[in-house]
Design a protein around this motif. Structure first.
Motif, PDB file in Angstrom:
ATOM      1  N   ARG A  71      31.278   6.114   7.947  1.00  0.00           N
ATOM      2  CA  ARG A  71      30.497   5.528   6.862  1.00  0.00           C
ATOM      3  C   ARG A  71      29.026   5.428   7.242  1.00  0.00           C
ATOM      4  O   ARG A  71      28.135   5.734   6.444  1.00  0.00           O
ATOM      5  CB  ARG A  71      31.085   4.144   6.539  1.00  0.00           C
ATOM      6  CG  ARG A  71      30.326   3.267   5.584  1.00  0.00           C
ATOM      7  CD  ARG A  71      29.868   3.890   4.286  1.00  0.00           C
ATOM      8  NE  ARG A  71      30.811   4.826   3.706  1.00  0.00           N
ATOM      9  CZ  ARG A  71      30.461   5.852   2.966  1.00  0.00           C
ATOM     10  NH1 ARG A  71      29.193   6.113   2.743  1.00  0.00           N
ATOM     11  NH2 ARG A  71      31.359   6.658   2.453  1.00  0.00           N
ATOM     12  N   LYS A  74      27.446   8.862   7.026  1.00  0.00           N
ATOM     13  CA  LYS A  74      27.293   9.276   5.630  1.00  0.00           C
ATOM     14  C   LYS A  74      26.137   8.528   4.974  1.00  0.00           C
ATOM     15  O   LYS A  74      25.367   9.115   4.198  1.00  0.00           O
ATOM     16  CB  LYS A  74      28.594   9.042   4.864  1.00  0.00           C
ATOM     17  CG  LYS A  74      29.679  10.063   5.184  1.00  0.00           C
ATOM     18  CD  LYS A  74      30.866   9.917   4.248  1.00  0.00           C
ATOM     19  CE  LYS A  74      31.867  11.052   4.465  1.00  0.00           C
ATOM     20  NZ  LYS A  74      32.970  11.009   3.485  1.00  0.00           N
ATOM     21  N   ASP A  75      26.008   7.256   5.296  1.00  0.00           N
ATOM     22  CA  ASP A  75      24.882   6.488   4.747  1.00  0.00           C
ATOM     23  C   ASP A  75      23.563   7.043   5.279  1.00  0.00           C
ATOM     24  O   ASP A  75      22.584   7.170   4.537  1.00  0.00           O
ATOM     25  CB  ASP A  75      25.018   5.011   5.128  1.00  0.00           C
ATOM     26  CG  ASP A  75      26.134   4.310   4.374  1.00  0.00           C
ATOM     27  OD1 ASP A  75      26.603   4.866   3.363  1.00  0.00           O
ATOM     28  OD2 ASP A  75      26.542   3.212   4.809  1.00  0.00           O
ATOM     29  N   TYR A  77      22.819  10.106   6.432  1.00  0.00           N
ATOM     30  CA  TYR A  77      22.490  11.465   5.997  1.00  0.00           C
ATOM     31  C   TYR A  77      22.700  11.689   4.502  1.00  0.00           C
ATOM     32  O   TYR A  77      22.558  12.810   4.016  1.00  0.00           O
ATOM     33  CB  TYR A  77      23.297  12.482   6.804  1.00  0.00           C
ATOM     34  CG  TYR A  77      22.811  12.593   8.238  1.00  0.00           C
ATOM     35  CD1 TYR A  77      21.573  13.146   8.531  1.00  0.00           C
ATOM     36  CD2 TYR A  77      23.591  12.114   9.285  1.00  0.00           C
ATOM     37  CE1 TYR A  77      21.111  13.237   9.836  1.00  0.00           C
ATOM     38  CE2 TYR A  77      23.139  12.196  10.597  1.00  0.00           C
ATOM     39  CZ  TYR A  77      21.904  12.756  10.873  1.00  0.00           C
ATOM     40  OH  TYR A  77      21.442  12.830  12.164  1.00  0.00           O
ATOM     41  N   ASP A  79      25.443  11.480   2.633  1.00  0.00           N
ATOM     42  CA  ASP A  79      26.664  12.146   2.206  1.00  0.00           C
ATOM     43  C   ASP A  79      27.487  11.192   1.360  1.00  0.00           C
ATOM     44  O   ASP A  79      27.676  10.030   1.718  1.00  0.00           O
ATOM     45  CB  ASP A  79      27.490  12.555   3.424  1.00  0.00           C
ATOM     46  CG  ASP A  79      27.854  14.030   3.401  1.00  0.00           C
ATOM     47  OD1 ASP A  79      27.982  14.602   4.485  1.00  0.00           O
ATOM     48  OD2 ASP A  79      28.025  14.582   2.305  1.00  0.00           O
ATOM     49  N   ASP A  81      31.038   9.805  -0.677  1.00  0.00           N
ATOM     50  CA  ASP A  81      32.380   9.510  -0.178  1.00  0.00           C
ATOM     51  C   ASP A  81      33.457   9.967  -1.152  1.00  0.00           C
ATOM     52  O   ASP A  81      34.554   9.447  -1.179  1.00  0.00           O
ATOM     53  CB  ASP A  81      32.534   8.006   0.092  1.00  0.00           C
ATOM     54  CG  ASP A  81      32.326   7.176  -1.157  1.00  0.00           C
ATOM     55  OD1 ASP A  81      32.050   7.746  -2.223  1.00  0.00           O
ATOM     56  OD2 ASP A  81      32.449   5.936  -1.057  1.00  0.00           O
ATOM     57  N   ASP A  85      32.826  16.607   0.573  1.00  0.00           N
ATOM     58  CA  ASP A  85      32.289  17.138   1.813  1.00  0.00           C
ATOM     59  C   ASP A  85      33.334  17.914   2.594  1.00  0.00           C
ATOM     60  O   ASP A  85      33.007  18.562   3.573  1.00  0.00           O
ATOM     61  CB  ASP A  85      31.729  16.015   2.686  1.00  0.00           C
ATOM     62  CG  ASP A  85      32.721  14.896   2.899  1.00  0.00           C
ATOM     63  OD1 ASP A  85      32.460  14.063   3.758  1.00  0.00           O
ATOM     64  OD2 ASP A  85      33.747  14.862   2.189  1.00  0.00           O
ATOM     65  N   ARG A 103      26.320  17.709   6.862  1.00  0.00           N
ATOM     66  CA  ARG A 103      27.544  17.252   6.197  1.00  0.00           C
ATOM     67  C   ARG A 103      28.357  16.432   7.186  1.00  0.00           C
ATOM     68  O   ARG A 103      28.502  16.811   8.346  1.00  0.00           O
ATOM     69  CB  ARG A 103      28.365  18.449   5.708  1.00  0.00           C
ATOM     70  CG  ARG A 103      27.650  19.313   4.696  1.00  0.00           C
ATOM     71  CD  ARG A 103      28.380  20.627   4.484  1.00  0.00           C
ATOM     72  NE  ARG A 103      29.700  20.441   3.927  1.00  0.00           N
ATOM     73  CZ  ARG A 103      30.671  21.354   4.005  1.00  0.00           C
ATOM     74  NH1 ARG A 103      30.453  22.500   4.635  1.00  0.00           N
ATOM     75  NH2 ARG A 103      31.836  21.134   3.447  1.00  0.00           N
ATOM     76  N   VAL A 104      28.873  15.311   6.718  1.00  0.00           N
ATOM     77  CA  VAL A 104      29.667  14.406   7.548  1.00  0.00           C
ATOM     78  C   VAL A 104      31.101  14.446   7.048  1.00  0.00           C
ATOM     79  O   VAL A 104      31.364  14.181   5.871  1.00  0.00           O
ATOM     80  CB  VAL A 104      29.116  12.963   7.484  1.00  0.00           C
ATOM     81  CG1 VAL A 104      29.943  12.037   8.375  1.00  0.00           C
ATOM     82  CG2 VAL A 104      27.647  12.932   7.896  1.00  0.00           C
TER      83      VAL A 104
END
Length: 407
Positions: A71, A74-75, A77, A79, A81, A85, A103-104
């Protein structure tokens, strides 16, 4: 008729627009991560990819069963949820600059480095997949040198040179350069230049996608997804398997493709050195049981009969000349050989008794449920995600606990 010569200078190989002398190869970079303790290192690794002179198609951060880190990345970069992805071949946003896209994704297999790499392969879109350790940074021309080697269509894998960055700011006086593989780095004795090798080293390596189509993915249970010991050899086993599946394949190391790899203080100690060399022997026993001693120990024979004796002689000469650490380095080389041989004998004895085992999978199915989702987290350790195809080799690994000390 002579084939047309293209921008790359190589017959029949299209060049990268605006990058003379480099073949047009789309490269995805996979960085496997597992702990927030390496947060700054992860960001530095990603930045080094974003600053390449030859831009990557994408950078993939594969998070190994750590929902908080997933998480947070993603926050950081941007990305989402929604699971998108994990779509293979997803296109970069129209406004994303070349080489800037990150990409995560979550590891959809069991815990460990091998499964994380296989997830990265599955969700990547490049023709070539490069792997970078999460505590390393690549020099600016890292990908450019990889790409240049792929001008030859026979080349299926290219590795580079990994330079240690010691936590103490200098190499321990007792630590022989011949054993830098202990800390995940290139060691004295590797041939210079761009040369053919049996196997590349996993933290600084790249493969054509067709290599995985031909040979399958990284093996689970042989490397650092297995026991608490700092095991290895997953890339060795894969490369030997690839050479068997594609006898015409070329596997290369180019020492101009350089990364700098952090060596924490804990790995500058003799206790880690001894544990890692012993674990290497255990892993080699698994590899040789699968592929045979001739292939599994081919490189090691030259290493133990030429490289290490030369290192011992060099250490003794330094001792006679009054240089610090010479006798210690010679003694450590002998201790490392003894520990690795002991691990190999123990591993071979275990293999004869019917264990351990490892599994080779092509790549995880990217349509499998995301293990970072709450409903999937409870099942995170129930076993590997579905795969396109898989085969089981003759041994069974003893545990699936988190890797420790992975270089």
């Amino acid at each position: 008729m002579r084939p047309a010569r293209t921008a790359s200078g190589t017959p029949g190989v299209p060049g990268v627009p605006g990058v003379p002398g480099v073949p047009g190869v789309r490269i995805s970079v996979v960085i496997c991560v597992y702990t927030e303790e390496r947060w700054d290192d992860i960001l530095a690794a990603v930045d080094s990819v974003r600053n390449q002179s030859l831009p990557a198609q994408e950078t993939l951060l594969v998070v190994d069963h750590n929902a908080r880190l997933l998480r947070r990345l993603k926050d950081h970069y941007g990305d989402g949820d929604d699971g998108s992805d994990a779509d293979v071949g997803a296109e970069a946003d129209a406004d994303a600059g070349a080489g800037q896209r990150v990409r995560v994704v979550a590891n959809v297999g069991p815990r460990g480095l091998s499964s994380g790499r296989n997830t990265g392969i599955a969700v990547s879109g490049g023709e070539v997949i490069a792997f970078l350790d999460d505590d390393a940074v690549a020099e600016r021309d890292w990908l450019r040198h990889f790409a240049a080697a792929y001008a030859d269509p026979r080349v299926l894998a290219v590795g580079g040179r990994t330079v240690p960055v010691w936590a103490s700011r200098r190499r321990p006086v007792w630590f022989p350069e011949e054993f830098d593989w202990v800390v995940g780095c290139s060691y004295r004795g590797l041939p210079p230049g761009r040369v053919r090798v049996r196997n590349v080293l996993g933290g600084n390596a790249s493969f054509r996608r067709e290599a995985f189509d031909a040979a399958g993915g990284f093996a689970s249970g042989i490397g650092r997804d297995g026991d608490k010991r700092p095991l290895g050899c997953e890339e060795t086993e894969l490369c030997i398997r690839l050479a068997r599946a594609r006898p015409d394949a070329l596997l290369l190391i180019d020492d101009r493709a350089v990364i700098h790899h952090k060596v924490p203080a804990a790995r500058e100690r003799f206790g880690y050195f001894r544990s890692r060399t012993y674990a290497e022997g255990l892993s080699k026993a698994l590899v040789t049981r699968s592929v045979g001693a001739q292939a599994g120990l081919e490189t090691e024979r030259r290493y133990t009969t030429r490289v290490l004796p030369a290192g011992i002689a060099r250490g003794l000469r330094d001792a006679l000349l009054g240089r610090a650490g010479g006798a210690g380095r010679a003694g450590v080389i002998v201790a490392g050989v003894a520990a690795a041989a002991g691990g190999y004998l123990v591993g071979a004895a275990r293999a004869r008794r019917g264990g351990p085992r490892f599994t080779v999978a092509a790549v995880p199915d990217p349509s499998a449920p995301d293990p970072s989702a709450p409903s999937a987290h409870a099942r995170a350790d129930d076993g590997p995600a579905r795969s396109r195809h898989e085969s089981t080799h003759e041994s069974r690994h003893e545990s699936t606990s988190r890797r420790e000390g992975a270089a």
